[in-house]
Structure formats: C-alpha cells, structure tokens
Write a protein that holds these residues in place. Structure first.
Motif, mmCIF file in Angstrom:
data_model
loop_
_atom_site.group_PDB
_atom_site.id
_atom_site.type_symbol
_atom_site.label_atom_id
_atom_site.label_comp_id
_atom_site.label_asym_id
_atom_site.label_seq_id
_atom_site.Cartn_x
_atom_site.Cartn_y
_atom_site.Cartn_z
ATOM 1 N N LYS A 42 7.493 71.501 66.035
ATOM 2 C CA LYS A 42 8.813 71.825 65.495
ATOM 3 C C LYS A 42 9.391 73.105 66.092
ATOM 4 C CE LYS A 42 9.796 70.850 60.986
ATOM 5 N NZ LYS A 42 9.594 71.023 59.515
ATOM 6 N N CYS A 43 8.520 73.974 66.577
ATOM 7 C CA CYS A 43 8.943 75.294 67.074
ATOM 8 C C CYS A 43 9.890 75.160 68.262
ATOM 9 C CB CYS A 43 7.704 76.091 67.476
ATOM 10 S SG CYS A 43 8.073 77.677 68.253
ATOM 11 N N ILE A 44 10.998 75.913 68.215
ATOM 12 C CA ILE A 44 11.961 75.893 69.326
ATOM 13 C C ILE A 44 11.858 77.174 70.175
ATOM 14 C CG2 ILE A 44 13.601 74.321 68.197
ATOM 15 C CD1 ILE A 44 15.238 76.855 67.402
ATOM 16 N N LYS A 45 10.779 77.938 69.951
ATOM 17 C CA LYS A 45 10.469 79.132 70.755
ATOM 18 C C LYS A 45 11.569 80.191 70.709
ATOM 19 C CE LYS A 45 7.882 76.253 74.018
ATOM 20 N NZ LYS A 45 7.713 75.856 75.414
ATOM 21 N N CYS A 46 12.186 80.353 69.547
ATOM 22 C CA CYS A 46 13.287 81.322 69.437
ATOM 23 C C CYS A 46 12.803 82.763 69.298
ATOM 24 C CB CYS A 46 14.174 80.971 68.247
ATOM 25 S SG CYS A 46 13.363 81.246 66.650
ATOM 26 N N LYS A 47 11.534 82.938 68.958
ATOM 27 C CA LYS A 47 10.897 84.270 68.818
ATOM 28 C C LYS A 47 11.351 85.047 67.585
ATOM 29 C CE LYS A 47 10.049 85.170 73.734
ATOM 30 N NZ LYS A 47 10.913 84.321 74.510
ATOM 31 N N LEU A 48 12.076 84.451 66.657
ATOM 32 C CA LEU A 48 12.509 85.200 65.474
ATOM 33 C C LEU A 48 11.324 85.634 64.618
ATOM 34 C CD1 LEU A 48 15.791 83.429 64.312
ATOM 35 C CD2 LEU A 48 15.529 85.699 65.309
ATOM 36 N N CYS A 49 10.299 84.791 64.553
ATOM 37 C CA CYS A 49 9.106 85.182 63.779
ATOM 38 C C CYS A 49 8.473 86.421 64.399
ATOM 39 C CB CYS A 49 8.111 84.029 63.701
ATOM 40 S SG CYS A 49 7.661 83.328 65.288
ATOM 41 N N TRP A 50 8.379 86.444 65.707
ATOM 42 C CA TRP A 50 7.844 87.612 66.419
ATOM 43 C C TRP A 50 8.690 88.846 66.122
ATOM 44 C CZ3 TRP A 50 10.618 90.301 70.186
ATOM 45 C CH2 TRP A 50 9.915 91.307 70.844
ATOM 46 N N HIS A 65 5.079 80.000 73.045
ATOM 47 C CA HIS A 65 4.748 79.720 71.642
ATOM 48 C C HIS A 65 4.259 80.979 70.933
ATOM 49 C CE1 HIS A 65 5.301 75.423 71.518
ATOM 50 N NE2 HIS A 65 4.613 75.273 72.628
ATOM 51 N N PRO A 66 4.681 81.170 69.685
ATOM 52 C CA PRO A 66 4.170 82.311 68.932
ATOM 53 C C PRO A 66 2.747 82.067 68.465
ATOM 54 C CG PRO A 66 5.671 81.019 67.573
ATOM 55 C CD PRO A 66 5.663 80.374 68.932
ATOM 56 N N LYS A 67 1.926 83.118 68.524
ATOM 57 C CA LYS A 67 0.542 83.052 68.042
ATOM 58 C C LYS A 67 0.331 84.160 67.027
ATOM 59 C CE LYS A 67 -0.622 79.769 70.843
ATOM 60 N NZ LYS A 67 -0.770 78.421 70.338
ATOM 61 N N ASN A 82 12.232 83.402 58.038
ATOM 62 C CA ASN A 82 13.203 83.599 59.118
ATOM 63 C C ASN A 82 13.176 82.518 60.191
ATOM 64 O OD1 ASN A 82 14.752 86.285 58.835
ATOM 65 N ND2 ASN A 82 12.670 86.743 58.163
ATOM 66 N N CYS A 83 12.272 81.556 60.064
ATOM 67 C CA CYS A 83 12.217 80.485 61.071
ATOM 68 C C CYS A 83 13.375 79.508 60.832
ATOM 69 C CB CYS A 83 10.884 79.748 60.985
ATOM 70 S SG CYS A 83 10.808 78.361 62.133
ATOM 71 N N PRO A 84 14.254 79.354 61.817
ATOM 72 C CA PRO A 84 15.453 78.530 61.614
ATOM 73 C C PRO A 84 15.181 77.033 61.495
ATOM 74 C CG PRO A 84 15.323 79.230 63.900
ATOM 75 C CD PRO A 84 14.213 79.946 63.160
ATOM 76 N N VAL A 85 14.007 76.586 61.949
ATOM 77 C CA VAL A 85 13.728 75.140 61.901
ATOM 78 C C VAL A 85 12.557 74.822 60.964
ATOM 79 C CG1 VAL A 85 14.686 74.645 64.188
ATOM 80 C CG2 VAL A 85 12.279 75.313 63.973
ATOM 81 N N LYS A 86 12.195 75.813 60.139
ATOM 82 C CA LYS A 86 11.114 75.616 59.158
ATOM 83 C C LYS A 86 9.820 75.114 59.822
ATOM 84 C CE LYS A 86 13.802 76.786 55.806
ATOM 85 N NZ LYS A 86 13.863 78.239 55.677
ATOM 86 N N ALA A 87 9.495 75.763 60.944
ATOM 87 C CA ALA A 87 8.271 75.373 61.657
ATOM 88 C C ALA A 87 7.048 76.123 61.147
ATOM 89 C CB ALA A 87 8.443 75.625 63.160
ATOM 90 N N ILE A 88 7.248 77.057 60.201
ATOM 91 C CA ILE A 88 6.115 77.818 59.667
ATOM 92 C C ILE A 88 5.966 77.497 58.184
ATOM 93 C CG2 ILE A 88 5.062 80.082 59.347
ATOM 94 C CD1 ILE A 88 6.853 81.142 61.580
ATOM 95 N N ASN A 89 4.797 77.017 57.831
ATOM 96 C CA ASN A 89 4.511 76.715 56.423
ATOM 97 C C ASN A 89 3.502 77.717 55.891
ATOM 98 O OD1 ASN A 89 6.095 74.350 55.963
ATOM 99 N ND2 ASN A 89 4.679 73.266 57.312
HETATM 100 S S1 SF4 Z 1 10.820 81.454 64.252
HETATM 101 FE FE1 SF4 Z 1 10.083 79.332 64.134
HETATM 102 S S2 SF4 Z 1 11.091 78.265 65.827
HETATM 103 FE FE2 SF4 Z 1 11.277 80.458 66.208
HETATM 104 S S3 SF4 Z 1 9.514 80.946 67.527
HETATM 105 FE FE3 SF4 Z 1 8.877 81.330 65.406
HETATM 106 S S4 SF4 Z 1 7.918 79.398 64.735
HETATM 107 FE FE4 SF4 Z 1 9.094 78.964 66.584
#
Ligand code: SF4
Ligand code: SF4
Length: 99
Positions: A42-50, A65-67, A82-89
């Motif tokens: 699901k991650c779109i690699k936007c880096k907002l989580c980082w 990819h964020p690790k 803050n993940c825009p596509v709800k890729a983090i649960n």
């Molecule tokens: S905020 Fe979500 S979509 Fe963006 S890099 Fe992190 S996990 Fe991926």
C-alpha cells in the motif's frame, strides 16, 4: 543537512523530536503497547512517516521503502496517523520476538 532540516521543521510545528543519535540511546522496553506495521504494497513512498516520526526511528531503504527500528520505536502512532494511504497499522505488541 536533511536531518537538521527535519528537526527544525518539526520544532517549528511544535512537534517534539529527537535527533537520530539521541533516539538510539533510548531503547524501547517491554512497555510498548502498540507496534506500527507497514504494508509495503500500500505504501506510496511519500516519506511522511519518516518526516513525522518524533523519535526519528524510521529510515528509508534503497528502494524508497520506510523501515522502522523497533528497538527504539515507542509505538506512539504518529506515523500511522500521518500516512495518507493508511499503509501503517498499529497492532497490539505482545513482544513475541523478545521471548
Ligand atoms: S507515510 Fe505511508 S505511504 Fe508514506 S512512506 Fe510512510 S508508509 Fe509509505
Ligand atoms: S509509532 Fe511513533 S516512534 Fe514508532 S515509528 Fe511510528 S511515529 Fe515513530
């Protein structure tokens, strides 16, 4: 330097943030209640989580990819919020890997 710019940005937003070297000294004990799990599909690699992780425990791998470093992640859930596509649960953390 990008790390300094990140800390400055978070400071300006009023979000407390640790520098990476400070975060590494504060390992998470067995008290973490929730653990963030990233769904790479699901991650779109936007880096907002980082960007928003106040503990500075997320790095970006060579594929974008964020690790998460679970040794120092506190389970606060800011990354998931803050993940825009709800890729983090946020999952209940039973610390299975430490038993
Ligand atoms: S905020 Fe979500 S979509 Fe963006 S890099 Fe992190 S996990 Fe991926
Ligand atoms: S739960 Fe909090 S400390 Fe852990 S990776 Fe997400 S934002 Fe960072």
């Amino acid at each position: 330097m990008i790390e300094d710019e990140k800390i400055k940005y978070l400071d300006e937003k009023g979000i407390p943030a640790l520098k990476a070297e400070e975060a590494k000294t504060e390992k998470t004990g067995k008290w973490r209640v929730f653990k963030p799990i990233i769904n790479e599909e699901k991650c779109i690699k936007c880096k907002l989580c980082w960007l928003y992780c106040p503990e500075n425990v997320i790095t970006i791998d060579k594929n974008g990819h964020p690790k998460i470093n679970y040794e120092i992640c506190k389970g606060c859930g800011v990354c998931a919020d803050n993940c825009p596509v709800k890729a983090i649960n946020m999952k209940r953390d039973f610390h299975e890997e430490e038993k």
